[in-house]
Design a protein around this motif. Sequence first.
Motif, PDB file in Angstrom:
ATOM      1  N   PHE A 188     -12.746 -15.706 -12.082  1.00 20.60           N
ATOM      2  CA  PHE A 188     -13.543 -14.768 -11.303  1.00 20.60           C
ATOM      3  C   PHE A 188     -15.011 -14.862 -11.708  1.00 20.60           C
ATOM      4  CE2 PHE A 188      -9.471 -12.334 -10.948  1.00 20.60           C
ATOM      5  CZ  PHE A 188      -9.437 -12.219  -9.555  1.00 20.60           C
ATOM      6  N   GLY A 189     -15.891 -14.747 -10.716  1.00 16.70           N
ATOM      7  CA  GLY A 189     -17.317 -14.726 -10.985  1.00 16.70           C
ATOM      8  C   GLY A 189     -17.978 -13.566 -10.282  1.00 16.70           C
ATOM      9  N   SER A 190     -18.933 -12.921 -10.974  1.00 21.42           N
ATOM     10  CA  SER A 190     -19.585 -11.754 -10.384  1.00 21.42           C
ATOM     11  C   SER A 190     -20.952 -11.527 -11.009  1.00 21.42           C
ATOM     12  CB  SER A 190     -18.731 -10.497 -10.603  1.00 21.42           C
ATOM     13  OG  SER A 190     -19.385  -9.341 -10.134  1.00 21.42           O
ATOM     14  N   PRO A 191     -21.895 -11.039 -10.218  1.00 27.58           N
ATOM     15  CA  PRO A 191     -23.100 -10.481 -10.821  1.00 27.58           C
ATOM     16  C   PRO A 191     -22.745  -9.177 -11.518  1.00 27.58           C
ATOM     17  CG  PRO A 191     -23.099 -10.072  -8.461  1.00 27.58           C
ATOM     18  CD  PRO A 191     -21.918 -10.949  -8.750  1.00 27.58           C
ATOM     19  N   THR A 192     -23.567  -8.763 -12.433  1.00 26.86           N
ATOM     20  CA  THR A 192     -23.317  -7.533 -13.172  1.00 26.86           C
ATOM     21  C   THR A 192     -23.899  -6.333 -12.427  1.00 26.86           C
ATOM     22  OG1 THR A 192     -23.189  -8.569 -15.335  1.00 26.86           O
ATOM     23  CG2 THR A 192     -23.890  -6.299 -15.293  1.00 26.86           C
ATOM     24  N   ARG A 193     -23.125  -5.276 -12.386  1.00 30.89           N
ATOM     25  CA  ARG A 193     -23.594  -4.008 -11.839  1.00 30.89           C
ATOM     26  C   ARG A 193     -23.361  -2.931 -12.889  1.00 30.89           C
ATOM     27  NH1 ARG A 193     -25.449  -7.266  -8.839  1.00 30.89           N
ATOM     28  NH2 ARG A 193     -25.152  -7.437  -6.575  1.00 30.89           N
ATOM     29  N   TYR A 194     -24.418  -2.540 -13.586  1.00 34.37           N
ATOM     30  CA  TYR A 194     -24.302  -1.526 -14.645  1.00 34.37           C
ATOM     31  C   TYR A 194     -23.265  -1.919 -15.702  1.00 34.37           C
ATOM     32  CZ  TYR A 194     -26.912   1.360 -11.342  1.00 34.37           C
ATOM     33  OH  TYR A 194     -27.852   1.848 -10.473  1.00 34.37           O
ATOM     34  N   GLY A 195     -23.255  -3.180 -16.067  1.00 33.00           N
ATOM     35  CA  GLY A 195     -22.345  -3.644 -17.104  1.00 33.00           C
ATOM     36  C   GLY A 195     -20.914  -3.834 -16.654  1.00 33.00           C
ATOM     37  N   MET A 196     -20.702  -3.819 -15.340  1.00 32.40           N
ATOM     38  CA  MET A 196     -19.366  -4.038 -14.780  1.00 32.40           C
ATOM     39  C   MET A 196     -19.476  -5.032 -13.631  1.00 32.40           C
ATOM     40  SD  MET A 196     -17.882  -0.115 -14.729  1.00 32.40           S
ATOM     41  CE  MET A 196     -19.291   0.545 -13.833  1.00 32.40           C
ATOM     42  N   VAL A 197     -18.322  -5.464 -13.108  1.00 31.21           N
ATOM     43  CA  VAL A 197     -18.357  -6.391 -11.980  1.00 31.21           C
ATOM     44  C   VAL A 197     -18.841  -5.663 -10.728  1.00 31.21           C
ATOM     45  CG1 VAL A 197     -16.523  -7.847 -12.916  1.00 31.21           C
ATOM     46  CG2 VAL A 197     -15.941  -5.982 -11.337  1.00 31.21           C
ATOM     47  N   ALA A 198     -19.308  -6.420  -9.763  1.00 26.08           N
ATOM     48  CA  ALA A 198     -19.783  -5.856  -8.502  1.00 26.08           C
ATOM     49  C   ALA A 198     -18.636  -5.178  -7.757  1.00 26.08           C
ATOM     50  CB  ALA A 198     -20.385  -6.961  -7.634  1.00 26.08           C
ATOM     51  N   ALA A 199     -18.990  -4.170  -6.978  1.00 22.48           N
ATOM     52  CA  ALA A 199     -17.990  -3.402  -6.226  1.00 22.48           C
ATOM     53  C   ALA A 199     -17.174  -4.292  -5.302  1.00 22.48           C
ATOM     54  CB  ALA A 199     -18.689  -2.308  -5.415  1.00 22.48           C
ATOM     55  N   GLN A 200     -17.807  -5.323  -4.759  1.00 24.58           N
ATOM     56  CA  GLN A 200     -17.093  -6.200  -3.831  1.00 24.58           C
ATOM     57  C   GLN A 200     -15.915  -6.895  -4.513  1.00 24.58           C
ATOM     58  OE1 GLN A 200     -20.357  -5.889  -4.158  1.00 24.58           O
ATOM     59  NE2 GLN A 200     -21.378  -5.901  -2.151  1.00 24.58           N
ATOM     60  N   LEU A 201     -16.140  -7.383  -5.735  1.00 29.15           N
ATOM     61  CA  LEU A 201     -15.049  -8.024  -6.464  1.00 29.15           C
ATOM     62  C   LEU A 201     -14.021  -6.992  -6.905  1.00 29.15           C
ATOM     63  CD1 LEU A 201     -13.756 -10.526  -7.676  1.00 29.15           C
ATOM     64  CD2 LEU A 201     -15.156 -10.197  -9.717  1.00 29.15           C
ATOM     65  N   LYS A 202     -14.487  -5.843  -7.346  1.00 30.04           N
ATOM     66  CA  LYS A 202     -13.566  -4.794  -7.785  1.00 30.04           C
ATOM     67  C   LYS A 202     -12.677  -4.332  -6.628  1.00 30.04           C
ATOM     68  CE  LYS A 202     -11.994  -1.731 -10.769  1.00 30.04           C
ATOM     69  NZ  LYS A 202     -11.238  -0.787  -9.934  1.00 30.04           N
ATOM     70  N   GLN A 203     -13.240  -4.258  -5.436  1.00 31.76           N
ATOM     71  CA  GLN A 203     -12.441  -3.844  -4.286  1.00 31.76           C
ATOM     72  C   GLN A 203     -11.301  -4.830  -4.032  1.00 31.76           C
ATOM     73  OE1 GLN A 203     -11.985  -5.052  -0.979  1.00 31.76           O
ATOM     74  NE2 GLN A 203     -10.904  -3.229  -0.284  1.00 31.76           N
ATOM     75  N   PHE A 204     -11.602  -6.115  -4.151  1.00 32.46           N
ATOM     76  CA  PHE A 204     -10.533  -7.108  -3.989  1.00 32.46           C
ATOM     77  C   PHE A 204      -9.478  -6.939  -5.070  1.00 32.46           C
ATOM     78  CE2 PHE A 204      -8.790 -11.286  -5.209  1.00 32.46           C
ATOM     79  CZ  PHE A 204      -8.064 -11.555  -4.053  1.00 32.46           C
ATOM     80  N   ILE A 205      -9.913  -6.759  -6.304  1.00 34.75           N
ATOM     81  CA  ILE A 205      -8.971  -6.566  -7.407  1.00 34.75           C
ATOM     82  C   ILE A 205      -8.086  -5.354  -7.153  1.00 34.75           C
ATOM     83  CG2 ILE A 205      -8.855  -5.894  -9.846  1.00 34.75           C
ATOM     84  CD1 ILE A 205     -11.288  -7.739 -10.314  1.00 34.75           C
ATOM     85  N   ASP A 206      -8.674  -4.317  -6.566  1.00 34.53           N
ATOM     86  CA  ASP A 206      -7.915  -3.092  -6.320  1.00 34.53           C
ATOM     87  C   ASP A 206      -6.842  -3.245  -5.245  1.00 34.53           C
ATOM     88  OD1 ASP A 206      -9.309  -1.778  -8.276  1.00 34.53           O
ATOM     89  OD2 ASP A 206     -10.621  -0.674  -6.912  1.00 34.53           O
ATOM     90  N   THR A 207      -6.843  -4.357  -4.523  1.00 38.83           N
ATOM     91  CA  THR A 207      -5.796  -4.592  -3.516  1.00 38.83           C
ATOM     92  C   THR A 207      -4.583  -5.317  -4.084  1.00 38.83           C
ATOM     93  OG1 THR A 207      -6.631  -6.760  -2.773  1.00 38.83           O
ATOM     94  CG2 THR A 207      -7.594  -4.786  -1.742  1.00 38.83           C
ATOM     95  N   THR A 208      -4.621  -5.629  -5.377  1.00 40.16           N
ATOM     96  CA  THR A 208      -3.582  -6.493  -5.953  1.00 40.16           C
ATOM     97  C   THR A 208      -2.353  -5.733  -6.443  1.00 40.16           C
ATOM     98  OG1 THR A 208      -4.606  -6.398  -8.163  1.00 40.16           O
ATOM     99  CG2 THR A 208      -5.328  -8.171  -6.681  1.00 40.16           C
ATOM    100  N   GLY A 209      -2.313  -4.424  -6.212  1.00 37.49           N
ATOM    101  CA  GLY A 209      -1.189  -3.626  -6.699  1.00 37.49           C
ATOM    102  C   GLY A 209       0.185  -4.181  -6.349  1.00 37.49           C
TER     103      GLY A 209
END
Length: 205
Positions: free
Chosen positions: A82-103
């Motif tokens: 996975f690759g992402s720009p940093t957003r406040y020391g965390m991954v970008a919301a766009q990548l996090k949203q994808f991760i959140d679909t993996t349930g």
Amino acid sequence: MDGRTKVAVIYYSATGITYQMAQSAVEAAGEAGAEVRLRKVRELAPDEAIRSNSGWQAHHLETQDVMEAQLDDLSWADVVIFGSPTRYGMVAAQLKQFIDTTGPLWAQGALANKVYSGFCSTATSHGGQESTLLALFNVFYHWGGVVVTPGYTDPSQFVAGNPYGASHTSNNGETAPDDIALKATALTARRAIQISTALKKGMAG
């Protein structure tokens, strides 16, 4: 049956910095003999926000033909980077949203025992590169994955200086990834493939 290691490089990039690092990972994986998929995650920002930044708009158009990541890419892969720009020391919301679909995949155990790694970029020095990667790794622990980092396994890492994964300081998008960052990204990919290959051999034996 194709015995090549399957690698999914999944990234988010607004102005193209992280995309360039993703390309380095793809190239290194291909040179290592892997079968590779390059996938971007879905953009969440509104069109007016993208149009307000010329670099963002240009990169959005440049990569419009890159396929968007799907859950099938995770099921298919032996290695996920996975690759992402940093957003406040965390991954970008766009990548996090994808991760959140993996349930659903997580619940089936389909994400366990794969090799995972990551890379990132920040606008400024000390802008959260290490914390972003460490936060990303928390996801992999929940999945039951095997986290592989570049560490200090190559002399170039004593120059790059980040044992957790490849990283780059873009100076607010003005500075493209240099040779140090691209080599670190390539090393990250090679290491992930190397460990995945060893794991598969061990499990088969």
